[in-house]
Scaffold this active site. Sequence first.
Site, PDB file in Angstrom:
ATOM      1  N   GLY A 158       4.389 -15.203 -41.458  1.00  0.00           N
ATOM      2  CA  GLY A 158       4.728 -14.497 -40.217  1.00  0.00           C
ATOM      3  C   GLY A 158       5.960 -15.148 -39.613  1.00  0.00           C
ATOM      4  O   GLY A 158       6.804 -15.682 -40.338  1.00  0.00           O
ATOM      5  N   ARG A 159       6.037 -15.103 -38.277  1.00  0.00           N
ATOM      6  CA  ARG A 159       7.223 -15.661 -37.607  1.00  0.00           C
ATOM      7  C   ARG A 159       7.406 -17.143 -37.932  1.00  0.00           C
ATOM      8  O   ARG A 159       8.491 -17.580 -38.302  1.00  0.00           O
ATOM      9  CB  ARG A 159       7.068 -15.531 -36.085  1.00  0.00           C
ATOM     10  CG  ARG A 159       7.140 -14.132 -35.549  1.00  0.00           C
ATOM     11  CD  ARG A 159       7.140 -14.224 -34.028  1.00  0.00           C
ATOM     12  NE  ARG A 159       6.964 -12.925 -33.427  1.00  0.00           N
ATOM     13  CZ  ARG A 159       5.774 -12.380 -33.196  1.00  0.00           C
ATOM     14  NH1 ARG A 159       4.668 -13.027 -33.505  1.00  0.00           N
ATOM     15  NH2 ARG A 159       5.693 -11.188 -32.643  1.00  0.00           N
ATOM     16  N   ILE A 160       6.322 -17.914 -37.766  1.00  0.00           N
ATOM     17  CA  ILE A 160       6.459 -19.367 -37.941  1.00  0.00           C
ATOM     18  C   ILE A 160       6.682 -19.707 -39.420  1.00  0.00           C
ATOM     19  O   ILE A 160       7.570 -20.505 -39.751  1.00  0.00           O
ATOM     20  CB  ILE A 160       5.229 -20.108 -37.359  1.00  0.00           C
ATOM     21  CG1 ILE A 160       5.156 -19.876 -35.841  1.00  0.00           C
ATOM     22  CG2 ILE A 160       5.304 -21.610 -37.660  1.00  0.00           C
ATOM     23  CD1 ILE A 160       3.902 -20.394 -35.165  1.00  0.00           C
ATOM     24  N   ARG A 180      -0.963 -11.851 -46.540  1.00  0.00           N
ATOM     25  CA  ARG A 180      -1.744 -10.628 -46.772  1.00  0.00           C
ATOM     26  C   ARG A 180      -0.845  -9.536 -47.343  1.00  0.00           C
ATOM     27  O   ARG A 180      -1.213  -8.804 -48.242  1.00  0.00           O
ATOM     28  CB  ARG A 180      -2.363 -10.132 -45.459  1.00  0.00           C
ATOM     29  CG  ARG A 180      -3.690 -10.771 -45.146  1.00  0.00           C
ATOM     30  CD  ARG A 180      -4.201 -10.276 -43.834  1.00  0.00           C
ATOM     31  NE  ARG A 180      -3.165 -10.410 -42.798  1.00  0.00           N
ATOM     32  CZ  ARG A 180      -3.310 -10.012 -41.545  1.00  0.00           C
ATOM     33  NH1 ARG A 180      -4.426  -9.453 -41.174  1.00  0.00           N
ATOM     34  NH2 ARG A 180      -2.354 -10.189 -40.665  1.00  0.00           N
ATOM     35  N   THR A 240       0.023 -27.024 -39.196  1.00  0.00           N
ATOM     36  CA  THR A 240       0.384 -26.936 -37.771  1.00  0.00           C
ATOM     37  C   THR A 240      -0.223 -25.669 -37.175  1.00  0.00           C
ATOM     38  O   THR A 240       0.217 -25.201 -36.128  1.00  0.00           O
ATOM     39  CB  THR A 240       1.924 -26.891 -37.586  1.00  0.00           C
ATOM     40  OG1 THR A 240       2.447 -25.863 -38.428  1.00  0.00           O
ATOM     41  CG2 THR A 240       2.571 -28.212 -37.922  1.00  0.00           C
ATOM     42  N   SER A 241      -1.223 -25.093 -37.858  1.00  0.00           N
ATOM     43  CA  SER A 241      -1.794 -23.812 -37.424  1.00  0.00           C
ATOM     44  C   SER A 241      -3.095 -24.056 -36.668  1.00  0.00           C
ATOM     45  O   SER A 241      -3.104 -24.224 -35.447  1.00  0.00           O
ATOM     46  CB  SER A 241      -1.977 -22.948 -38.666  1.00  0.00           C
ATOM     47  OG  SER A 241      -2.893 -21.934 -38.454  1.00  0.00           O
ATOM     48  N   ARG A 242      -4.197 -24.094 -37.398  1.00  0.00           N
ATOM     49  CA  ARG A 242      -5.495 -24.392 -36.797  1.00  0.00           C
ATOM     50  C   ARG A 242      -6.317 -25.189 -37.807  1.00  0.00           C
ATOM     51  O   ARG A 242      -6.318 -24.866 -39.014  1.00  0.00           O
ATOM     52  CB  ARG A 242      -6.266 -23.104 -36.456  1.00  0.00           C
ATOM     53  CG  ARG A 242      -5.803 -22.384 -35.217  1.00  0.00           C
ATOM     54  CD  ARG A 242      -6.091 -23.168 -33.930  1.00  0.00           C
ATOM     55  NE  ARG A 242      -5.691 -22.425 -32.749  1.00  0.00           N
ATOM     56  CZ  ARG A 242      -4.483 -22.478 -32.178  1.00  0.00           C
ATOM     57  NH1 ARG A 242      -3.549 -23.255 -32.672  1.00  0.00           N
ATOM     58  NH2 ARG A 242      -4.212 -21.763 -31.090  1.00  0.00           N
ATOM     59  N   GLU A 271     -11.159 -30.260 -32.567  1.00  0.00           N
ATOM     60  CA  GLU A 271     -10.302 -30.908 -31.571  1.00  0.00           C
ATOM     61  C   GLU A 271     -11.030 -31.088 -30.248  1.00  0.00           C
ATOM     62  O   GLU A 271     -11.763 -30.187 -29.849  1.00  0.00           O
ATOM     63  CB  GLU A 271      -9.054 -30.051 -31.331  1.00  0.00           C
ATOM     64  CG  GLU A 271      -8.110 -30.088 -32.484  1.00  0.00           C
ATOM     65  CD  GLU A 271      -6.864 -29.242 -32.252  1.00  0.00           C
ATOM     66  OE1 GLU A 271      -6.517 -28.962 -31.088  1.00  0.00           O
ATOM     67  OE2 GLU A 271      -6.235 -28.874 -33.255  1.00  0.00           O
ATOM     68  N   HIS A 289      -1.933 -32.036 -31.753  1.00  0.00           N
ATOM     69  CA  HIS A 289      -1.666 -30.614 -31.490  1.00  0.00           C
ATOM     70  C   HIS A 289      -0.439 -30.451 -30.585  1.00  0.00           C
ATOM     71  O   HIS A 289      -0.554 -29.969 -29.456  1.00  0.00           O
ATOM     72  CB  HIS A 289      -2.903 -29.949 -30.860  1.00  0.00           C
ATOM     73  CG  HIS A 289      -2.843 -28.440 -30.930  1.00  0.00           C
ATOM     74  ND1 HIS A 289      -3.962 -27.655 -31.051  1.00  0.00           N
ATOM     75  CD2 HIS A 289      -1.800 -27.570 -30.894  1.00  0.00           C
ATOM     76  CE1 HIS A 289      -3.610 -26.379 -31.074  1.00  0.00           C
ATOM     77  NE2 HIS A 289      -2.294 -26.310 -30.982  1.00  0.00           N
ATOM     78  N   GLY A 291       2.653 -29.089 -31.775  1.00  0.00           N
ATOM     79  CA  GLY A 291       3.654 -28.240 -32.439  1.00  0.00           C
ATOM     80  C   GLY A 291       4.558 -27.509 -31.468  1.00  0.00           C
ATOM     81  O   GLY A 291       5.768 -27.394 -31.681  1.00  0.00           O
TER      82      GLY A 291
HETATM   83  C1  8YV Z   1      -0.367 -23.887 -27.786  1.00  0.00           C
HETATM   84  C2  8YV Z   1      -0.909 -23.109 -30.129  1.00  0.00           C
HETATM   85  O1  8YV Z   1       0.237 -24.909 -27.135  1.00  0.00           O
HETATM   86  O2  8YV Z   1      -0.025 -21.159 -29.168  1.00  0.00           O
HETATM   87  C3  8YV Z   1      -0.797 -21.647 -29.958  1.00  0.00           C
HETATM   88  O3  8YV Z   1      -1.510 -20.923 -30.683  1.00  0.00           O
HETATM   89  O4  8YV Z   1      -1.525 -23.561 -31.009  1.00  0.00           O
HETATM   90  C4  8YV Z   1      -0.283 -24.143 -29.251  1.00  0.00           C
HETATM   91  O5  8YV Z   1       0.977 -24.426 -29.721  1.00  0.00           O
HETATM   92  C5  8YV Z   1      -1.777 -23.755 -27.310  1.00  0.00           C
HETATM   93  O6  8YV Z   1      -2.492 -22.865 -28.057  1.00  0.00           O
HETATM   94  C6  8YV Z   1      -1.801 -23.335 -25.868  1.00  0.00           C
HETATM   95  O7  8YV Z   1      -2.952 -22.628 -25.551  1.00  0.00           O
END
Ligand code: 8YV
Length: 327
Positions: A158-160, A180, A240-242, A271, A289, A291
């Site tokens: 995607g974008r990132i 996907r 750097t996602s989840r 987390e 967290h 990013g």
């Molecule tokens: C945010 C992030 O800072 O935007 C997201 O999905 O993971 C982070 O970079 C955080 O979620 C803020 O709610």
Amino acid sequence: MPIKPIVVVTRKLPDPIETRMMELFSCRLNHDDHPLGQAELVEAVKTADVLVPTVTDRIDAAVLSQAGPKLKLIASFGTGVDHIDLATARQRAITVTNTPGVLTEDTADMTMALILAVPRRLAEGERLVRAGAWKGWGPTTMLGHRIWGKRLGIIGMGRIGTAVARRARGFGVAVHYHNRRRVHAELEAELEATYWESLDQMLARMDIISINCPHTPATYHLLSARRLALLQKHAYIVNTSRGEVVDESALTRMLGRGEIAGAGLDVFEHEPAVNPKLLKLDNVVLLPHMGSATIEGRIDMGEKVIINIKTFADGHKPPDRVLETMF
Ligand code: 8YV
């Protein structure tokens, strides 16, 4: 919705954003920035017209079932929406918005930083110097691995993911991806990217893996113990996602046994808890967290939240509506 809706903001946001929100809305701010417990969240959804949560708030069915009739909008501060039960929100006719786009470049920078940091042992070297344990330069000390010429497999283009790919090209890294959907041929050509329909096939062939897909029911433990075992022994993983996208226990086990070379993790499965075994490993770089943690990014995110609320309060469709079907 009233012209000046009651907006409950769950965490401390940058000052310029809070100031503007106070001017526009009837705001309840969180001055000491403590993460809200469930009782406080329930109290918030009972009284608010609009809730502005962040990733640290669990807006699940239990919380939403107690929402008052006035709650019509959840304008989340962040792009990921896995902390919100979208199905329940939809059932209750609550619109959900997020803040996509504005944290792409910052998150891609942090991803690239980890892609460089892990193979080049950046954090390990820094720890050595700080510990006063550095004995001076040596021809065979602190050797890492070259980035140039390696293969990077991006999960989620995607974008990132795309922004990571653009950076990686500048470092002489070959871009591969699993998504996907295959991206547009023009973009694929620009990135000289190789598409893998099969994630398993891609994993087995890459030197570095970067996770850039959202956490959804479909991506929970996408990198399961079985899939992690497909990685080559010299491979690195950056996330750097989840945290939930990776089976963190399996990953920790493999890192400890040297079954993969290293990991750069900005996110964790539970987390802010971090698996204590990860803390003991030298071949990992662990970040809290951060990013998207730039002041510019956080102000842009706040601006998006304001635009979403204002548009909604004025009776229009807010620009960043999250459609449950997208996830
Ligand atoms: C945010 C992030 O800072 O935007 C997201 O999905 O993971 C982070 O970079 C955080 O979620 C803020 O709610």
